[in-house]
Motif scaffolding. Sequence first.
Motif, mmCIF file in Angstrom:
data_model
loop_
_atom_site.group_PDB
_atom_site.id
_atom_site.type_symbol
_atom_site.label_atom_id
_atom_site.label_comp_id
_atom_site.label_asym_id
_atom_site.label_seq_id
_atom_site.Cartn_x
_atom_site.Cartn_y
_atom_site.Cartn_z
ATOM 1 N N ASN A 47 -37.652 -39.220 -81.386
ATOM 2 C CA ASN A 47 -36.650 -38.791 -80.305
ATOM 3 C C ASN A 47 -37.439 -39.254 -78.982
ATOM 4 O OD1 ASN A 47 -35.261 -37.036 -81.903
ATOM 5 N ND2 ASN A 47 -36.481 -35.444 -81.703
ATOM 6 N N TYR A 48 -38.507 -39.369 -78.811
ATOM 7 C CA TYR A 48 -39.120 -39.407 -77.634
ATOM 8 C C TYR A 48 -38.995 -41.243 -77.250
ATOM 9 C CZ TYR A 48 -42.741 -41.232 -73.941
ATOM 10 O OH TYR A 48 -42.990 -41.821 -72.815
ATOM 11 N N PHE A 49 -39.326 -42.003 -78.469
ATOM 12 C CA PHE A 49 -39.270 -43.340 -78.466
ATOM 13 C C PHE A 49 -37.580 -43.945 -78.068
ATOM 14 C CE2 PHE A 49 -39.371 -47.797 -80.327
ATOM 15 C CZ PHE A 49 -40.331 -48.312 -79.352
ATOM 16 N N ARG A 50 -36.693 -43.263 -78.664
ATOM 17 C CA ARG A 50 -35.427 -43.657 -78.506
ATOM 18 C C ARG A 50 -34.995 -43.600 -77.081
ATOM 19 N NH1 ARG A 50 -29.885 -42.628 -82.168
ATOM 20 N NH2 ARG A 50 -28.587 -43.796 -80.679
ATOM 21 N N THR A 51 -35.469 -42.672 -76.141
ATOM 22 C CA THR A 51 -35.272 -42.535 -74.711
ATOM 23 C C THR A 51 -36.230 -43.335 -73.822
ATOM 24 O OG1 THR A 51 -36.421 -40.480 -74.715
ATOM 25 C CG2 THR A 51 -34.158 -40.285 -75.173
ATOM 26 N N SER A 52 -37.201 -44.087 -74.364
ATOM 27 C CA SER A 52 -38.250 -44.683 -73.619
ATOM 28 C C SER A 52 -37.637 -46.187 -73.457
ATOM 29 C CB SER A 52 -39.584 -44.837 -74.380
ATOM 30 O OG SER A 52 -39.225 -45.907 -75.552
ATOM 31 N N ASN A 53 -38.321 -46.838 -72.270
ATOM 32 C CA ASN A 53 -38.029 -48.058 -71.912
ATOM 33 C C ASN A 53 -38.478 -48.997 -73.003
ATOM 34 O OD1 ASN A 53 -40.656 -48.037 -71.251
ATOM 35 N ND2 ASN A 53 -40.471 -48.099 -69.268
ATOM 36 N N LYS A 54 -38.962 -48.664 -73.835
ATOM 37 C CA LYS A 54 -39.723 -49.515 -74.810
ATOM 38 C C LYS A 54 -38.605 -49.832 -76.217
ATOM 39 C CE LYS A 54 -44.349 -49.517 -73.710
ATOM 40 N NZ LYS A 54 -46.002 -49.649 -74.199
ATOM 41 N N PHE A 55 -37.428 -49.195 -75.953
ATOM 42 C CA PHE A 55 -36.525 -49.067 -77.128
ATOM 43 C C PHE A 55 -35.223 -49.671 -76.614
ATOM 44 C CE2 PHE A 55 -32.656 -47.205 -79.391
ATOM 45 C CZ PHE A 55 -33.179 -47.433 -80.516
ATOM 46 N N SER A 56 -34.681 -50.453 -77.490
ATOM 47 C CA SER A 56 -33.208 -51.145 -77.304
ATOM 48 C C SER A 56 -32.457 -51.412 -78.572
ATOM 49 C CB SER A 56 -33.286 -52.258 -76.390
ATOM 50 O OG SER A 56 -31.858 -52.892 -76.101
ATOM 51 N N PHE A 57 -30.949 -51.034 -78.631
ATOM 52 C CA PHE A 57 -30.148 -51.556 -79.736
ATOM 53 C C PHE A 57 -30.127 -52.937 -79.518
ATOM 54 C CE2 PHE A 57 -29.274 -46.882 -80.251
ATOM 55 C CZ PHE A 57 -29.608 -46.870 -81.688
ATOM 56 N N ASN A 58 -30.212 -53.586 -78.451
ATOM 57 C CA ASN A 58 -29.839 -54.972 -78.126
ATOM 58 C C ASN A 58 -28.575 -55.541 -78.607
ATOM 59 O OD1 ASN A 58 -32.366 -55.733 -77.044
ATOM 60 N ND2 ASN A 58 -33.467 -55.796 -78.976
ATOM 61 N N GLY A 59 -27.805 -54.613 -78.463
ATOM 62 C CA GLY A 59 -26.385 -54.811 -78.769
ATOM 63 C C GLY A 59 -25.925 -54.873 -80.221
ATOM 64 N N GLU A 60 -26.823 -54.231 -80.801
ATOM 65 C CA GLU A 60 -26.708 -53.973 -82.441
ATOM 66 C C GLU A 60 -26.390 -52.481 -82.746
ATOM 67 O OE1 GLU A 60 -26.819 -56.460 -84.587
ATOM 68 O OE2 GLU A 60 -27.136 -57.916 -83.141
ATOM 69 N N LYS A 61 -25.699 -52.228 -83.781
ATOM 70 C CA LYS A 61 -25.365 -50.939 -84.127
ATOM 71 C C LYS A 61 -26.570 -49.978 -84.803
ATOM 72 C CE LYS A 61 -21.936 -48.056 -86.737
ATOM 73 N NZ LYS A 61 -20.945 -48.038 -87.522
ATOM 74 N N TYR A 62 -27.263 -51.136 -85.586
ATOM 75 C CA TYR A 62 -28.446 -50.362 -86.283
ATOM 76 C C TYR A 62 -30.128 -51.143 -85.816
ATOM 77 C CZ TYR A 62 -24.693 -49.355 -89.377
ATOM 78 O OH TYR A 62 -23.326 -48.977 -89.985
ATOM 79 N N VAL A 63 -31.003 -50.722 -85.675
ATOM 80 C CA VAL A 63 -31.949 -51.181 -85.473
ATOM 81 C C VAL A 63 -33.204 -50.513 -86.193
ATOM 82 C CG1 VAL A 63 -32.566 -49.545 -83.363
ATOM 83 C CG2 VAL A 63 -33.594 -51.721 -83.608
ATOM 84 N N TYR A 64 -34.089 -51.422 -86.743
ATOM 85 C CA TYR A 64 -35.567 -51.052 -87.423
ATOM 86 C C TYR A 64 -36.575 -51.094 -86.467
ATOM 87 C CZ TYR A 64 -32.143 -51.069 -91.325
ATOM 88 O OH TYR A 64 -31.015 -50.986 -92.128
#
Length: 273
Positions: free
Chosen positions: A213-230
């Motif tokens: 949960n924390y990481f998804r809202t951090s500035n180190k996370f991005s979907f980069n235009g993708e629907k899924y990300v690993y």
Amino acid sequence: MKTSILKLICGVFSVGILFSSCLGDSDTNSSIGFDYAYITSVDGVKVAAVANGRTYITTDQIQVKGQEGQVYAMGYTINTSQTGGGGKYYIAEDSGQAMMLLTQRSAGIASPAAVEDDYTPTAFGVATYYADSGFFGDRWVFAAQAALKDKDEAWMEFYYDVDNQKEEVNGVAQEIGNNKIIIDIRFKKDARGDGALSSTTINSVGNLSNIRNYFRTSNKFSFNGEKYVYIPIKFRYHILKKDSNNQDVVTEVLEGNWNTDSSYKYLLYYEAQ
């Protein structure tokens, strides 16, 4: 929680991401002597998400002993014709390993509370995990082998240290960059034991939902235009390794890789809302 069941280290389950079970396809029995079971509910009925086969079951023990949100080691027998909830879970029988609660700790978003470990394992591994959050509730099962006294209570603690997302490259500590995670592990115990030390397997569950949960809202996370990300993960911990003189030396390990293809080792899976 300690046990001498060495297969907790040796018997590593494969990672489940997007698979589902097809219940009630045939009338056959399947006995699983040992498995990991995460207690949850389906349509208000207490069930266990079990690692073997990624499916849901309920048994008498689950109904009586199961605490939602906890992980147990247990055995069971499935008759594939016995289903409940309109085919959403199996009505199974208790067999094999009696239901045993595993020690669980929630991951902290902080620097590790302790610099030193209370014990240093000789072996360590991830016994089972699921990269998505829906099935196993972001509970990861870890196992370590270490020298402990009888009645010592041992567990593991897990931390996402925002200020230490670094690894050494050619002798220089460097930031790992975006869409990557390093999790620090500390090995802790309550020294209640007496007598001689003996090699013991320690089972511990890490609830990594706070990190997700924390990481998804951090500035180190991005979907980069993708629907899924690993998001690949590395675990940082200390372990005893033999040196050239066959002496045990405490060694820092950064286990995992940054791959997101089929050669990945550990990761979290996210889907855009």
